[in-house]
Design a protein around this motif. Structure first.
Motif, PDB file in Angstrom:
ATOM      1  N   UNK A 186       0.824  -1.200   0.000  1.00 35.67           N
ATOM      2  CA  UNK A 186       0.000   0.000   0.000  1.00 35.67           C
ATOM      3  C   UNK A 186       0.863   1.257   0.000  1.00 35.67           C
ATOM      4  N   UNK A 187       1.966   1.191   0.709  1.00 32.58           N
ATOM      5  CA  UNK A 187       2.868   2.328   0.782  1.00 32.58           C
ATOM      6  C   UNK A 187       4.261   1.850   1.127  1.00 32.58           C
ATOM      7  N   UNK A 188       5.220   2.765   1.079  1.00 37.76           N
ATOM      8  CA  UNK A 188       6.592   2.380   1.364  1.00 37.76           C
ATOM      9  C   UNK A 188       6.741   1.926   2.812  1.00 37.76           C
ATOM     10  N   UNK A 189       6.024   2.572   3.736  1.00 37.95           N
ATOM     11  CA  UNK A 189       6.083   2.154   5.123  1.00 37.95           C
ATOM     12  C   UNK A 189       5.540   0.752   5.316  1.00 37.95           C
ATOM     13  N   UNK A 190       4.477   0.432   4.594  1.00 41.35           N
ATOM     14  CA  UNK A 190       3.902  -0.910   4.639  1.00 41.35           C
ATOM     15  C   UNK A 190       4.920  -1.935   4.156  1.00 41.35           C
ATOM     16  N   UNK A 191       5.633  -1.598   3.087  1.00 44.28           N
ATOM     17  CA  UNK A 191       6.671  -2.496   2.574  1.00 44.28           C
ATOM     18  C   UNK A 191       7.814  -2.624   3.584  1.00 44.28           C
ATOM     19  N   UNK A 192       8.215  -1.506   4.178  1.00 37.89           N
ATOM     20  CA  UNK A 192       9.347  -1.522   5.116  1.00 37.89           C
ATOM     21  C   UNK A 192       9.045  -2.373   6.348  1.00 37.89           C
ATOM     22  N   UNK A 193       7.785  -2.394   6.785  1.00 36.01           N
ATOM     23  CA  UNK A 193       7.429  -3.158   7.978  1.00 36.01           C
ATOM     24  C   UNK A 193       7.661  -4.652   7.801  1.00 36.01           C
ATOM     25  N   UNK A 194       7.434  -5.144   6.584  1.00 35.65           N
ATOM     26  CA  UNK A 194       7.603  -6.586   6.357  1.00 35.65           C
ATOM     27  C   UNK A 194       7.941  -6.834   4.884  1.00 35.65           C
ATOM     28  N   UNK A 195       9.179  -6.537   4.462  1.00 35.06           N
ATOM     29  CA  UNK A 195       9.536  -6.659   3.044  1.00 35.06           C
ATOM     30  C   UNK A 195       9.321  -8.062   2.485  1.00 35.06           C
ATOM     31  N   UNK A 196       9.601  -9.085   3.267  1.00 32.33           N
ATOM     32  CA  UNK A 196       9.501 -10.455   2.756  1.00 32.33           C
ATOM     33  C   UNK A 196       8.062 -10.859   2.455  1.00 32.33           C
ATOM     34  N   UNK A 197       7.126 -10.155   3.015  1.00 34.36           N
ATOM     35  CA  UNK A 197       5.715 -10.415   2.714  1.00 34.36           C
ATOM     36  C   UNK A 197       5.409 -10.105   1.249  1.00 34.36           C
ATOM     37  N   UNK A 198       6.147  -9.168   0.670  1.00 32.39           N
ATOM     38  CA  UNK A 198       5.873  -8.706  -0.697  1.00 32.39           C
ATOM     39  C   UNK A 198       6.949  -9.124  -1.686  1.00 32.39           C
ATOM     40  N   UNK A 199       8.113  -9.459  -1.212  1.00 33.85           N
ATOM     41  CA  UNK A 199       9.272  -9.642  -2.082  1.00 33.85           C
ATOM     42  C   UNK A 199       9.458 -11.105  -2.468  1.00 33.85           C
ATOM     43  N   UNK A 313       1.714   7.791  -4.430  1.00 31.98           N
ATOM     44  CA  UNK A 313       2.449   6.840  -3.590  1.00 31.98           C
ATOM     45  C   UNK A 313       2.619   7.386  -2.184  1.00 31.98           C
ATOM     46  N   UNK A 314       2.398   6.540  -1.222  1.00 26.19           N
ATOM     47  CA  UNK A 314       2.591   6.930   0.168  1.00 26.19           C
ATOM     48  C   UNK A 314       4.032   6.635   0.545  1.00 26.19           C
ATOM     49  N   UNK A 315       4.834   7.687   0.663  1.00 24.66           N
ATOM     50  CA  UNK A 315       6.262   7.532   0.937  1.00 24.66           C
ATOM     51  C   UNK A 315       6.623   7.866   2.376  1.00 24.66           C
TER      52      UNK A 315
END
Length: 513
Positions: A186-199, A313-315
């Motif tokens: 959803x946003x960069x913070x969301x990705x940063x919290x759990x990168x492996x969830x998306x990567x 984008x939510x940065x």
């Protein structure tokens, strides 16, 4: 008899009272010469007047003396992503074009990226050092052995790095719809919290989401961090690259680069290119005359017929999320720390006081050139406000990429110099390609028409169905040209067939008709 008397009388009058005939003939001749000289002088003064004084020919263009050194003309710049590298490449383009140097240009718009560089990706390559190339700087994944086949032994290697957190912000905004890991978040913070969830490392273009600097330097960006691995990577870079610039200290970087290359001041004066605006693009999709070329350059998929509003984008990041991004990009963070330290050690050797003085000259010169060259007080503007489509920057991702407009009424010398400073990367590459590989007018016209579609025809194009889980159609930004033939495989194992001058996948033939 009467006629003869009158003739003698006339000669007597002329010769006796008004002077001899030869004198009149001489006077008439001198008068004709004087008139012709005056007429030619007027014409000469109008047509051969000295060129108007240009700011680019002023003494300030040279900057402080560099002593007796000679300018470097064999240069390899590793153009890393989202590090102000487009601005640096513009400097190289300008320097080389002004001096008629030969560029190691790609067949398409990148040198095989994201595959490791291969010498045959260079247009006009004829074997190891068969042709003298002066400057190499387009995007590639570094491969030293292959680069050395192209560039001379005395080549100066340099690159630029950036803090992985701010690099991730820029990468997320620019590649949000390209990298599956970013697209799902959803946003960069969301990705940063759990990168492996998306990567998923198996998905194409996910290299933009982790250790992008490490990847661009040609190393395994998915490797688990260890100090031994990080130090080996650092040592490899130090053995090859004479200078590593730091994006956050761009002006200091330009001073160090100028002295390392022995270049005049104007060669490192620049306007920021490919800069993004924080507000989102209100009409989605990649559009404009450069859509196909830029999609090729960024290896970005183009979905035909889709035009919808984009969500900005939510940065935004908390400090905790910033630290998580550093851990996720641990190899990049290591590179940034050690080469940032080296960078400031270089400045200490250079001299802090001298650095401040030369930075002041650099910034003053930039302001002077902006005042002369650019409209709107030198502020970057949105692409749709730029009247000349040849200098409109390519739009990608969810943010607007800004550009510049030239000041009207410039003399030709100044106008051309200013144009070089603001010409976007993709258009500039085309200009250099045309100069280096001139084509017949009919071929140029055909190429211009093809550039309106999914890819420019120069060098050939490869379309394929993406093998990733997304199943999206993508345009691969690199033509392999002479190195691939019909029936051979693309980089992901897909077989290629020929359609006119383009190698494509069989299932794409109908779509091209």
């Amino acid at each position: 008899m009467v006629f003869r008397r009158r003739a003698r009388m006339l000669r007597w009058l002329v010769c006796g009272r008004l002077g001899p005939v030869w004198m009149w003939k001489a006077l008439l001749l001198f008068a004709a010469i004087a008139f012709a000289g005056q007429l030619l002088g007027v014409i000469f003064n109008k047509s051969v007047q000295p060129a108007a004084h240009s700011i680019f020919s002023s003494p300030d263009a040279q900057g402080p003396s560099l002593g007796s050194c000679q300018p470097h003309t064999h240069i390899m710049f590793l153009k890393t992503h989202k590090t102000a590298s487009s601005t640096v490449l513009n400097m190289l383009y300008r320097f080389g074009e002004e001096r008629n140097l030969r560029f190691a240009l790609p067949l398409g718009y990148q040198l095989g990226y994201p595959l490791p560089f291969n010498a045959h990706r260079v247009k006009g390559y004829r074997g190891p050092r068969a042709i003298e190339f002066h400057i190499m700087g387009n995007h590639m994944r570094f491969n030293k052995l292959e680069v050395e086949k192209v560039m001379p032994a005395d080549t100066f290697y340099f690159s630029i790095i950036r803090d992985p957190v701010t690099l991730a912000e820029s990468s997320f905004a620019y590649y949000k719809e390209v990298a599956p890991a970013f697209r799902k978040a959803k946003g960069l913070g969301d990705f940063a919290d759990d990168p492996r969830k998306y990567y998923d490392p198996r998905l194409r273009n996910n290299h933009y989401a982790r250790n992008l600097l490490w990847f661009d330097f040609g190393m395994d960006h998915n490797a688990n961090f260890s100090m031994a691995l990080a130090q080996r990577g650092e040592a490899m870079i130090r053995r090859t690259f004479k200078l590593i610039l730091v994006s956050e200290y761009f002006d200091q970087s330009m001073i160090l680069l100028r002295h390392a290359l022995c270049w005049p001041l104007d060669a490192v004066v620049s306007f920021s290119l490919n800069a993004r605006q924080q507000k989102p693009i209100s009409t989605g999709g990649m559009s404009g005359n450069w859509v196909g070329k830029a999609a090729a350059a960024a290896a970005i998929g183009v979905r035909a017929g889709r035009s919808q509003p984009k969500t900005p984008p939510n940065l935004s990041l908390t400090e905790d999320q910033r630290e998580k991004l550093r851990q996720w990009n641990a190899l990049d963070w290591y590179l940034y720390k050690v080469f940032n330290r080296t960078f400031w050690e270089e400045i200490d050797r250079f001299g802090r006081a001298q650095m401040e003085q030369e930075m002041t000259l650099l910034r003053t010169r930039r302001e002077d050139l902006a005042r002369v060259c650019l409209r709107d007080g030198g502020k970057p503007v949105e692409a749709q406000r730029i009247r000349d489509k040849n200098i409109r920057p390519y739009q990608s991702g969810l943010v607007k990429i800004l550009g510049y407009e030239l000041q009207p009424g410039l003399d030709n010398i100044t106008m051309m110099a200013c144009l070089r400073m603001i010409r976007p990367e993709i258009q500039y590459k085309d200009v250099l390609d045309t100069k280096q590989f001139p084509r017949a007018p009919a071929v140029q016209a055909q190429s211009g028409q093809l550039s309106q579609g999914l890819m420019a025809a120069a060098g050939g194009t490869f379309l394929r169905q993406d093998s990733s889980r997304t199943g999206e159609k993508v345009v691969r930004g690199e033509a392999v040209g002479r190195t691939l033939e019909e029936g051979e495989k693309d980089w992901d194992g897909s077989r290629l067939m020929r359609s006119n001058q383009t190698l494509i996948r069989p299932q794409e033939r109908e779509k091209l008709r």
